[in-house]
Design an enzyme around this catalytic site. Structure first.
Site, short mmCIF file in Angstrom:
data_model
loop_
_atom_site.label_atom_id
_atom_site.label_comp_id
_atom_site.label_asym_id
_atom_site.label_seq_id
_atom_site.Cartn_x
_atom_site.Cartn_y
_atom_site.Cartn_z
N ASN A 50 0.86 -1.18 0.00
CA ASN A 50 0.00 0.00 0.00
C ASN A 50 0.90 1.23 0.00
O ASN A 50 1.48 1.57 1.03
CB ASN A 50 -0.91 -0.03 1.24
CG ASN A 50 -1.78 1.20 1.34
OD1 ASN A 50 -1.82 2.02 0.42
ND2 ASN A 50 -2.48 1.37 2.46
N LYS A 94 0.12 4.25 -0.24
CA LYS A 94 -0.53 5.43 0.38
C LYS A 94 -0.29 6.67 -0.50
O LYS A 94 -0.31 6.56 -1.71
CB LYS A 94 -0.03 5.60 1.81
CG LYS A 94 -0.22 4.30 2.63
CD LYS A 94 0.01 4.47 4.09
CE LYS A 94 -0.23 3.12 4.79
NZ LYS A 94 -0.11 3.21 6.23
N HIS A 126 -9.57 1.29 5.18
CA HIS A 126 -8.26 1.48 5.84
C HIS A 126 -8.46 2.43 7.02
O HIS A 126 -9.26 3.37 6.94
CB HIS A 126 -7.24 2.04 4.84
CG HIS A 126 -5.85 1.99 5.37
ND1 HIS A 126 -5.37 2.88 6.29
CD2 HIS A 126 -4.84 1.10 5.15
CE1 HIS A 126 -4.12 2.55 6.61
NE2 HIS A 126 -3.77 1.47 5.93
N GLU A 185 -6.82 4.79 7.99
CA GLU A 185 -6.57 6.20 7.67
C GLU A 185 -7.79 6.84 6.99
O GLU A 185 -7.97 8.05 7.03
CB GLU A 185 -5.30 6.30 6.80
CG GLU A 185 -4.05 6.05 7.64
CD GLU A 185 -2.87 5.47 6.88
OE1 GLU A 185 -2.86 5.53 5.64
OE2 GLU A 185 -1.96 4.95 7.56
N GLU A 194 -5.25 -4.81 10.72
CA GLU A 194 -4.24 -3.76 10.86
C GLU A 194 -4.51 -2.97 12.13
O GLU A 194 -5.28 -2.01 12.11
CB GLU A 194 -4.32 -2.79 9.67
CG GLU A 194 -3.91 -3.37 8.34
CD GLU A 194 -3.29 -2.31 7.44
OE1 GLU A 194 -2.16 -2.51 7.01
OE2 GLU A 194 -3.94 -1.28 7.18
N GLY A 204 2.78 2.32 10.88
CA GLY A 204 3.75 3.41 10.73
C GLY A 204 4.48 3.77 12.00
O GLY A 204 5.13 4.82 12.07
N SER A 242 3.65 -2.10 10.35
CA SER A 242 5.11 -2.16 10.55
C SER A 242 5.73 -3.51 10.19
O SER A 242 6.59 -4.01 10.91
CB SER A 242 5.46 -1.75 11.99
OG SER A 242 5.06 -0.43 12.24
N GLY A 260 2.94 -1.10 4.32
CA GLY A 260 2.94 0.34 4.02
C GLY A 260 4.34 0.81 3.68
O GLY A 260 4.87 0.56 2.60
N GLY A 261 4.98 1.45 4.64
CA GLY A 261 6.30 2.08 4.45
C GLY A 261 7.31 1.21 3.71
O GLY A 261 8.00 1.69 2.80
P1 13P Z 1 3.14 0.43 7.71
O1 13P Z 1 3.66 -0.86 7.10
O2 13P Z 1 3.89 1.63 7.25
O3 13P Z 1 3.04 0.31 9.19
O4 13P Z 1 1.65 0.63 7.16
C1 13P Z 1 0.75 -0.40 7.25
C2 13P Z 1 -0.47 -0.04 6.51
O5 13P Z 1 -1.23 0.81 6.93
C3 13P Z 1 -0.72 -0.73 5.23
O6 13P Z 1 -2.01 -0.49 4.78
#
Ligand code: 13P
Length: 252
Positions: A11, A13, A98, A100, A168, A174, A214, A235-236
């Protein structure tokens, strides 16, 4: 969705800024995962980068996902993107709910409407669930159960089997605060128990569950082995082709 095939979704983002950066990230992932045939690898760029990324991955086995969708298919809905448009671009999965987006006000009801809209186009919804914090009383279990219950109000057994559920926990996203292998395993069992209650055991066993929060190259192998989930929503670490490919390769 086959349960024994690991599913790893990157993802991206709101990253990266330019089209050329998105294209080169996609090409990097393709190059690094050229020989990968055991896992289903999916990348989810911003809407505006979908078309270019699709071009870059078109000769590979990597699939394309969107990060969200609107619940209506067409009409006077300024600023929205519909599932028909995403389908036309070759998207095979859509992330919905999600945290977010839920933080911006998206409700369980809206998430459910989107899931129904996505399934109607034979595309796979990846529904995110997860609590914002943990408490000693285990109220976070009730929170996740409620998110699953709302799905069961609109989806029958055939439909729920086509959904991917991404656990999640918000506190792990993050933050570098990855859930422990035990936390993940416990939640995998819990989600299966809830789905068994809401549907039946056979159905519950067929719903693909993945973990996000993470996930990094250094913790992926153990999390995959011990956590009991069928893959990851990253994510990251998905913004670096090398690290993302290591995560994919760790899912064995
Ligand atoms: P991180 O891997 O950066 O923690 O993000 C997870 C995420 O929200 C994937 O949708």
């Amino acid at each position: 969705m086959k349960k024994n095939v690991p599913l790893i979704i990157g993802n991206w983002k709101l990253n990266p800024v330019t089209l050329s950066e998105a294209a080169s990230l996609a090409s990097g992932v393709v190059t690094k995962l050229k020989k990968e045939t055991e896992a289903l690898v999916v990348v989810a760029p911003s809407f505006i980068h979908l078309q270019e990324v699709k071009k870059k991955i078109s000769k590979s086995l990597i699939e394309l996902a969107a990060q969200d969708v609107y619940s209506k298919n067409i009409g006077a809905h300024t600023g929205e993107v519909s599932i028909l448009q995403l389908k036309d671009l070759g998207v095979s999965m859509v992330i919905v709910g999600h945290s977010e987006r839920r933080a911006m006000g998206e409700t369980n009801k809206e998430v459910c409407q989107k899931v129904v809209t996505i399934l109607a186009q034979k595309i796979t919804p990846v529904v995110c669930v997860g609590e914002s914090e943990r408490d000693d009383q285990g109220n976070f279990f009730t929170f996740v159960e409620e998110q699953l219950r709302s799905l069961s109000e609109v989806l029958d057994t055939t439909q729920i089997k086509k959904v991917v559920i991404a656990y999640e926990p918000i506190w792990a996203i993050g933050t570098g605060n990855t859930a422990t292998n035990e936390d993940v395993k416990e939640m995998q069992l819990f989600i299966e128990t809830v789905l068994t209650k809401l549907y039946d055991r056979n159905t519950a066993k067929k719903v693909k569950l993945i973990y996000g929060g993470s996930v990094k190259a250094h913790n992926a192998a153990e999390l995959y082995k011990e956590g009991g989930m069928s893959g990851f929503l990253v994510g990251g670490a998905s913004l670096k082709a090398e690290e993302f490919s290591e995560i994919v390769k760790a899912c064995k």
